[in-house]
Scaffold this motif. Structure first.
Motif, PDB file in Angstrom:
ATOM      1  N   VAL A   1       0.861  -1.193   0.012  1.00  0.00           N
ATOM      2  CA  VAL A   1      -0.035   0.060  -0.131  1.00  0.00           C
ATOM      3  C   VAL A   1       0.808   1.219  -0.061  1.00  0.00           C
ATOM      4  O   VAL A   1       1.731   1.371   0.858  1.00  0.00           O
ATOM      5  CB  VAL A   1      -0.742  -0.036   1.282  1.00  0.00           C
ATOM      6  CG1 VAL A   1      -1.963   1.297   1.159  1.00  0.00           C
ATOM      7  CG2 VAL A   1      -1.827  -1.135   1.232  1.00  0.00           C
ATOM      8  N   VAL A   2       0.547   2.204  -0.947  1.00  0.00           N
ATOM      9  CA  VAL A   2       1.546   3.381  -1.157  1.00  0.00           C
ATOM     10  C   VAL A   2       0.666   4.615  -1.010  1.00  0.00           C
ATOM     11  O   VAL A   2      -0.613   4.678  -1.724  1.00  0.00           O
ATOM     12  CB  VAL A   2       2.376   3.299  -2.507  1.00  0.00           C
ATOM     13  CG1 VAL A   2       2.873   4.516  -2.672  1.00  0.00           C
ATOM     14  CG2 VAL A   2       3.208   2.177  -2.848  1.00  0.00           C
ATOM     15  N   ASN A   3       1.000   5.383  -0.245  1.00  0.00           N
ATOM     16  CA  ASN A   3       0.351   6.777   0.129  1.00  0.00           C
ATOM     17  C   ASN A   3       1.108   7.752  -0.643  1.00  0.00           C
ATOM     18  O   ASN A   3       2.297   8.151   0.148  1.00  0.00           O
ATOM     19  CB  ASN A   3       0.176   7.073   1.553  1.00  0.00           C
ATOM     20  CG  ASN A   3      -0.894   8.162   1.663  1.00  0.00           C
ATOM     21  OD1 ASN A   3      -0.746   8.988   0.739  1.00  0.00           O
ATOM     22  ND2 ASN A   3      -1.499   8.204   2.902  1.00  0.00           N
ATOM     23  N   SER A   4       0.926   8.111  -1.800  1.00  0.00           N
ATOM     24  CA  SER A   4       1.783   9.110  -2.493  1.00  0.00           C
ATOM     25  C   SER A   4       1.642  10.669  -1.905  1.00  0.00           C
ATOM     26  O   SER A   4       2.856  11.219  -2.033  1.00  0.00           O
ATOM     27  CB  SER A   4       1.245   9.194  -3.917  1.00  0.00           C
ATOM     28  OG  SER A   4      -0.158   9.655  -4.089  1.00  0.00           O
ATOM     29  N   ARG A   5       0.864  10.854  -1.025  1.00  0.00           N
ATOM     30  CA  ARG A   5       0.693  12.050  -0.567  1.00  0.00           C
ATOM     31  C   ARG A   5       1.662  12.103   0.774  1.00  0.00           C
ATOM     32  O   ARG A   5       2.436  13.266   0.732  1.00  0.00           O
ATOM     33  CB  ARG A   5      -0.535  12.430  -0.192  1.00  0.00           C
ATOM     34  CG  ARG A   5      -1.610  12.549  -1.341  1.00  0.00           C
ATOM     35  CD  ARG A   5      -3.052  12.864  -0.679  1.00  0.00           C
ATOM     36  NE  ARG A   5      -3.579  12.231   0.448  1.00  0.00           N
ATOM     37  CZ  ARG A   5      -4.314  10.957   0.114  1.00  0.00           C
ATOM     38  NH1 ARG A   5      -4.582  10.547  -1.227  1.00  0.00           N
ATOM     39  NH2 ARG A   5      -4.633  10.239   0.779  1.00  0.00           N
ATOM     40  N   THR A   6       1.912  11.155   1.401  1.00  0.00           N
ATOM     41  CA  THR A   6       2.578  11.369   2.489  1.00  0.00           C
ATOM     42  C   THR A   6       4.009  10.802   2.521  1.00  0.00           C
ATOM     43  O   THR A   6       4.902  10.639   3.409  1.00  0.00           O
ATOM     44  CB  THR A   6       2.053  11.088   3.802  1.00  0.00           C
ATOM     45  OG1 THR A   6       1.557   9.553   3.673  1.00  0.00           O
ATOM     46  CG2 THR A   6       0.717  11.467   4.019  1.00  0.00           C
TER      47      THR A   6
ATOM     48  N   THR B   1      14.776   7.738  -1.344  1.00  0.00           N
ATOM     49  CA  THR B   1      13.767   8.529  -0.606  1.00  0.00           C
ATOM     50  C   THR B   1      12.332   7.671  -0.827  1.00  0.00           C
ATOM     51  O   THR B   1      12.267   6.828  -1.605  1.00  0.00           O
ATOM     52  CB  THR B   1      13.594   9.737  -0.966  1.00  0.00           C
ATOM     53  OG1 THR B   1      13.363   9.725  -2.405  1.00  0.00           O
ATOM     54  CG2 THR B   1      14.938  10.500  -0.917  1.00  0.00           C
ATOM     55  N   PRO B   2      11.359   7.863   0.084  1.00  0.00           N
ATOM     56  CA  PRO B   2      10.020   7.416  -0.252  1.00  0.00           C
ATOM     57  C   PRO B   2       9.632   7.380  -1.789  1.00  0.00           C
ATOM     58  O   PRO B   2       9.017   6.525  -2.091  1.00  0.00           O
ATOM     59  CB  PRO B   2       9.118   7.977   0.809  1.00  0.00           C
ATOM     60  CG  PRO B   2       9.994   8.493   1.837  1.00  0.00           C
ATOM     61  CD  PRO B   2      11.257   8.850   1.228  1.00  0.00           C
ATOM     62  N   SER B   3       9.705   8.559  -2.216  1.00  0.00           N
ATOM     63  CA  SER B   3       9.215   8.781  -3.552  1.00  0.00           C
ATOM     64  C   SER B   3      10.148   8.017  -4.492  1.00  0.00           C
ATOM     65  O   SER B   3       9.644   7.277  -5.477  1.00  0.00           O
ATOM     66  CB  SER B   3       9.455  10.368  -4.224  1.00  0.00           C
ATOM     67  OG  SER B   3      10.687  10.831  -3.813  1.00  0.00           O
ATOM     68  N   ASP B   4      11.495   7.759  -4.369  1.00  0.00           N
ATOM     69  CA  ASP B   4      12.262   6.614  -4.962  1.00  0.00           C
ATOM     70  C   ASP B   4      11.920   5.347  -4.631  1.00  0.00           C
ATOM     71  O   ASP B   4      11.690   4.652  -6.038  1.00  0.00           O
ATOM     72  CB  ASP B   4      13.623   6.859  -4.987  1.00  0.00           C
ATOM     73  CG  ASP B   4      14.049   8.242  -5.083  1.00  0.00           C
ATOM     74  OD1 ASP B   4      13.834   8.882  -6.009  1.00  0.00           O
ATOM     75  OD2 ASP B   4      15.332   8.833  -4.515  1.00  0.00           O
ATOM     76  N   LEU B   5      11.400   5.052  -3.695  1.00  0.00           N
ATOM     77  CA  LEU B   5      10.870   3.582  -3.394  1.00  0.00           C
ATOM     78  C   LEU B   5       9.648   3.440  -4.057  1.00  0.00           C
ATOM     79  O   LEU B   5       9.338   2.108  -4.669  1.00  0.00           O
ATOM     80  CB  LEU B   5      10.737   3.344  -1.872  1.00  0.00           C
ATOM     81  CG  LEU B   5      10.118   2.110  -1.426  1.00  0.00           C
ATOM     82  CD1 LEU B   5      11.090   0.963  -1.837  1.00  0.00           C
ATOM     83  CD2 LEU B   5       9.947   2.012   0.110  1.00  0.00           C
TER      84      LEU B   5
ATOM     85  N   VAL C   1      -1.220  -1.133  -4.326  1.00  0.00           N
ATOM     86  CA  VAL C   1      -2.504  -0.308  -4.261  1.00  0.00           C
ATOM     87  C   VAL C   1      -1.836   1.058  -3.624  1.00  0.00           C
ATOM     88  O   VAL C   1      -1.175   1.251  -2.894  1.00  0.00           O
ATOM     89  CB  VAL C   1      -3.126  -0.931  -2.856  1.00  0.00           C
ATOM     90  CG1 VAL C   1      -4.656   0.140  -2.650  1.00  0.00           C
ATOM     91  CG2 VAL C   1      -3.550  -2.302  -3.260  1.00  0.00           C
ATOM     92  N   VAL C   2      -2.309   2.116  -4.353  1.00  0.00           N
ATOM     93  CA  VAL C   2      -1.939   3.405  -4.334  1.00  0.00           C
ATOM     94  C   VAL C   2      -3.141   4.198  -3.779  1.00  0.00           C
ATOM     95  O   VAL C   2      -4.317   4.098  -4.406  1.00  0.00           O
ATOM     96  CB  VAL C   2      -1.466   4.133  -5.655  1.00  0.00           C
ATOM     97  CG1 VAL C   2      -1.203   5.709  -5.521  1.00  0.00           C
ATOM     98  CG2 VAL C   2      -0.247   3.262  -6.121  1.00  0.00           C
ATOM     99  N   ILE C   3      -3.083   4.853  -2.703  1.00  0.00           N
ATOM    100  CA  ILE C   3      -4.050   5.484  -2.142  1.00  0.00           C
ATOM    101  C   ILE C   3      -3.829   7.146  -2.017  1.00  0.00           C
ATOM    102  O   ILE C   3      -2.763   7.416  -2.068  1.00  0.00           O
ATOM    103  CB  ILE C   3      -4.455   5.101  -0.569  1.00  0.00           C
ATOM    104  CG1 ILE C   3      -3.511   5.371   0.192  1.00  0.00           C
ATOM    105  CG2 ILE C   3      -4.791   3.444  -0.593  1.00  0.00           C
ATOM    106  CD1 ILE C   3      -3.629   4.970   1.744  1.00  0.00           C
TER     107      ILE C   3
END
Length: 364
Positions: A254-259, A340-344, A362-364
């Motif tokens: 599960v990926v939260n692209s905002r945080t 970084t999280p964005s790289d991951l 899953v992207v939320i």
């Protein structure tokens, strides 16, 4: 572990632990109902609605005063700085009886700055069918605070335009329930899973005899119960106390692209793959230069902009995953290259597209 990588790890494999059936299912027909109402909050310290921009607040107050025999002249335009129009919401729990109290939430719908210290006047709460099931009234408890000086500087902590009233509504009507009727009991799983549904039915049949429970699908189990409501309550209480080991959770990321939060399940695996990780940096600098004309020339001195554009790729890394790599290996490899999280997130999406990531992304 390097700082800056927001990766939350689910519980790793450990000893199996059984759960109570009550924690895995909800009984069919036993549910809460949402209530909503409109009301007025009064007694504010000048932080209420501005009536020129929220005329419905004045209209509501005039309608209320008419019920008490007070008529406001048509030419009057009262400035209600101490009143605010609000929406009142609540959840009516199952089996709630008249006279019981429930909590309510009060939120401003106008331009009130704060409803702290306000008093909600009697507001009927209606259900989806339009009937009144509760009546709310009481002092509003606000967790936020705001302050503003004459110079325009302001400080705000949390939200002060909404609050709660503990036990602020009294139930006035019973919601009809199918639980007291005849027929089998229906246990609806909180998370649909064929294995869990089968194990719930097996545990019930083992305790109370074959044929007592039957899984209908991955999300529900039908249980044969007594017709007497009193016996049905005791019967259901005994069933909910049975222990069942739920099925394993699916491999999921599960990926939260905002945080930038990434949650990786313990069963996530990847096939053999090589990942290149790098960062492209583009630097643009602007400088001004003075252009002087030649001696005895007829030109004029002018300022000419000078731009410098540089593109560099630094910190490029490549790491390789072997077949069947576990969660711990994935996280350790990504941490070692300083991702970084964005790289991951980008790496996981690329692995999924390449077919090397055996999990739901899953992207939320």
């Amino acid at each position: 572990m390097l700082a800056g990588l927001a990766v939350a790890l689910c519980a790793l494999s450990g000893p199996a632990r059984a759960d109570k059936i009550r924690d895995l299912v909800q009984v069919g027909g036993v549910r809460s109902n949402q209530l909503i109402g409109y009301g007025l909050v009064v007694g504010l310290d000048g932080s209420g609605d501005q009536t020129t921009q929220a005329p419905f607040t004045t209209q509501s107050l005039e309608n209320m005063l008419q019920q008490f025999g007070i008529t406001v002249p048509a030419s009057a335009r009262p400035q209600l700085k101490n009143a605010a129009a609000v929406m009142v919401t609540a959840d009516l729990p199952p089996f709630a009886k008249p006279g019981q109290t429930i909590d309510v939430t009060v939120a401003s719908i106008g331009n009130a700055k704060s409803i702290r210290g306000g008093q909600l006047l009697m507001a009927p709460l209606r259900g989806a069918d339009g009937n009144v099931y509760a009546v709310a009234q009481g002092s509003v408890v606000v967790g936020g605070i705001s302050a503003q000086g004459k110079s325009g500087s302001s400080v705000q902590v949390n939200i002060s335009a909404s609050g709660r009233i503990p036990n602020g509504a009294s139930v006035e009507r019973i919601v009809p329930s199918s639980f007291a009727g005849g027929g089998d009991l229906m246990l609806n799983l909180n998370t649909a899973d064929f294995t869990t549904a089968t194990r719930i039915a097996t545990a019930i049949n083992r305790a109370y005899g074959a044929g007592t429970a039957q899984p209908l699908d991955g999300g529900s189990v039908s249980v044969r119960g007594p017709q007497d409501p009193a016996q049905k309550v005791a019967w259901l209480g005994a069933i909910e106390s049975l222990d069942v080991q739920p099925g394993d959770a699916p491999a999921r990321i599960v990926v939260n692209s905002r945080t930038g939060t990434v949650v990786i399940g313990s069963d996530v695996r990847v096939s053999a793959a090589a990942v290149a990780h790098g960062a492209i940096q583009v630097t643009i600098s602007e400088q001004s230069q003075v252009s002087q004309p030649a001696p005895f020339g007829q030109g004029q001195t002018a300022v000419v902009p000078s731009s410098s554009v540089q593109v560099s790729e630094e910190g490029a890394h490549m790491f390789k995953f072997g077949p069947g790599v576990s969660l711990d290996t994935i996280v350790r490899a990504v941490n070692q290259v300083g991702a970084t999280p964005s790289d991951l997130i980008s790496i996981l999406q690329a692995l999924k597209q390449a077919g090397a990531l055996h999990a739901d992304l899953v992207v939320i």
